[in-house]
Design an enzyme around this catalytic site. Structure first.
Site, PDB file in Angstrom:
ATOM      1  CD  GLU A 265      -2.058   2.229   1.377  1.00  0.00           C
ATOM      2  OE1 GLU A 265      -1.755   3.015   0.432  1.00  0.00           O
ATOM      3  OE2 GLU A 265      -2.230   2.599   2.531  1.00  0.00           O
TER       4      GLU A 265
ATOM      5  CD  GLU B 115       2.207  10.069  -1.224  1.00  0.00           C
ATOM      6  OE1 GLU B 115       1.143   9.728  -0.681  1.00  0.00           O
ATOM      7  OE2 GLU B 115       3.151   9.277  -1.424  1.00  0.00           O
TER       8      GLU B 115
END
Length: 481
Positions: free
Chosen positions: A252, A385
């Site tokens: 993840e 990000e």
């Protein structure tokens, strides 16, 4: 000051073989709360050996028997709720209300997987319908084996629950490595394991960093699967390490999630959902909707509403009532976000609000929210990000442009659609490349629904029945009818 130089192995706290120690810092006061061991490969060897010894007996239990232990974890966390909320806020920097949401999420996860463990019993040996006569096939679900679980610093006790609860429900034994940045809340899991009389070796908790514990765990030949949550850089290293033994991986990883605001939305309500999507936990969330795609007809009132809300956010001690946003979790993360704001200067981006221009509490790793508008898609702030309180916006002319820009990303973890026409909103959502899409909502995360993403956001899914399946192997037995 605490010195945390012990590892939880085989239901005992034993001295780590590692000699290095790492500071555990309160991000609000910048004071050192504790020193934690960096760990050692020998610690990993001992923990994996203990997990292997425990595996046959733990696997042999019924799902209902394993469920009782998971219920015990949920009840024990509930009894400690207030203390753990404060401890999480102290170690992580999130305000008390957010830490409370986290703990309730963890408790719900253990309870959900207790139910999944019971349901697993009923699934064992189910007959598979066949077209061939004279043959019977039955399906069974066996645990993967010994699993290595590596969790990040932004959601203590939450991401560990997302991994540990389904792993134990499936019949796996585990070696858990919590983040060395936020180790204090996670230590309670060892305490609870003893309290509920979890069999020795089923849960082993190792403190340490990537060098001392993470890398040796990911590459250990005794680990049957690794589940990792964190950055893409480290996730790819974990995958390479696991490849050497053809071990399974669940990853993840990162996100650069879009939030789409269409022209029929109420700008005031939309602003609330935009704020929640990017500034929760000071933006340190993988699903943060950090790319705002707003229809040009509503852009001006939306930016005005956002600016008003950003100005009203109270930065301060997360333990004090009235604080809306605490500090970032570490000086390293604050400096990384400041680096992106410097890039914004170099790129000439238009700031609606610049987090550096606001007076910040001192001491502490505080950084106020930033908002940029009309950001080019070539900007690093649009593409990468940031993992902090930074929102980048662009105007769009119609649904097609919004969908195209939303999907033009290396990531596909999550998205939000804000549109008064529910049928239209649903049609937009179905075309977005994201594992989870919220429609006219804040970011609800439920144990019954999956978590994970498309593209570089990772491999596999957590939560829901898919989270349990990640720790199971499917077996079929075929016999003459």
């Amino acid at each position: 000051m605490q010195v945390l130089n012990q590892q939880f192995i085989d239901n005992h706290w034993v001295a780590s073989r590692g000699e290095r120690r790492l500071p555990v810092v309160n991000p609000t006061t910048e004071e050192t709360l504790a020193e934690v061991t960096a760990g050692h490969p020998d610690d990993v060897d001992a923990a994996v050996a203990a997990a292997h010894r425990a595996l046959p007996a733990w696997q042999a239990l019924s799902g209902a028997e394993r469920a009782a232990y998971l219920e015990g974890f949920a009840e024990a966390l509930s009894r400690r709720r207030d203390a753990l909320v404060r401890l999480s806020s102290t170690n992580n920097g999130k305000v008390l209300a957010e830490a409370g949401i986290d703990l309730d999420d963890a408790i719900a996860c253990y309870r959900y997987y207790a139910g999944e463990a019971r349901r697993l019993d009923a699934r064992q040996g189910q007959v598979v319908p066949l077209e061939m006569e004279g043959v019977e096939a039955r399906c069974y679900h066996d645990p993967v084996g010994v699993v290595g679980l590596i969790t990040p610093w932004n959601f203590p006790l939450v991401t560990s629950a997302w991994k540990l609860a389904p792993a134990l429900a499936a019949g796996c034994t585990a070696v858990l490595k919590p983040s060395e940045v936020t180790p204090l809340p996670e230590r309670v899991l060892a305490e609870i394991a003893l309290e509920v009389k979890l069999p020795a070796g089923v849960l082993n908790l190792l403190h340490g960093d990537g060098e001392g514990i993470g890398a040796p765990l990911a590459s250990h030949p005794g680990i049957d699967k690794v589940s990792f949550t964190g950055s893409n850089r480290v996730g790819e290293a974990v995958m390479r390490a696991a490849a050497a033994g053809t071990r399974g991986v669940s990853l993840e990883l990162g996100g650069k999630s879009p939030i789409l605001v269409m022209e029929d939305a109420d700008p005031e309500q939309a602003a609330d959902w935009v704020m929640a999507g990017i500034y929760f936990n000071a933006g340190q969330i993988c699903s943060a909707t950090s790319r705002l795609l707003v229809h040009r007809d509503i852009a001006e009132p939306l930016y005005a509403a956002l600016a008003k809300r950003i100005d009203a956010l109270a930065l301060g001690d997360p333990l004090v009532d009235g604080s809306d946003m605490g500090p970032l979790t570490s000086a390293r993360q604050r400096d990384a976000v400041l680096g992106y704001l410097a890039i914004a200067d170099q790129e000439g981006l238009t700031a609606v609000r610049d987090g550096r221009r606001r007076e910040m509490p001192t001491p502490g790793f505080f950084l106020a929210p930033s908002l940029y508008r009309d950001v080019p898609v070539t900007s690093r702030l649009w593409q990468e990000e940031i993992f902090g309180p930074v929102l980048c916006g662009r105007s769009v002319a119609d649904d097609e442009e919004a969908i195209t820009l939303a999907n033009a990303s290396d990531f596909g973890l999550a998205a939000t659609v804000i549109c008064r026409d529910k049928a239209r909103a649903s049609a937009i959502a179905r075309r977005l490349q994201s594992g989870t899409t919220w429609i006219n909502s804040e970011q609800l995360v439920l144990p019954q629904t999956s978590w994970g993403g498309f593209k570089r956001s990772g491999i596999g899914r957590e939560l829901g029945p898919w989270g349990l399946a990640a720790y199971l192997e499917v077996k079929h037995c075929l016999i003459p009818a």
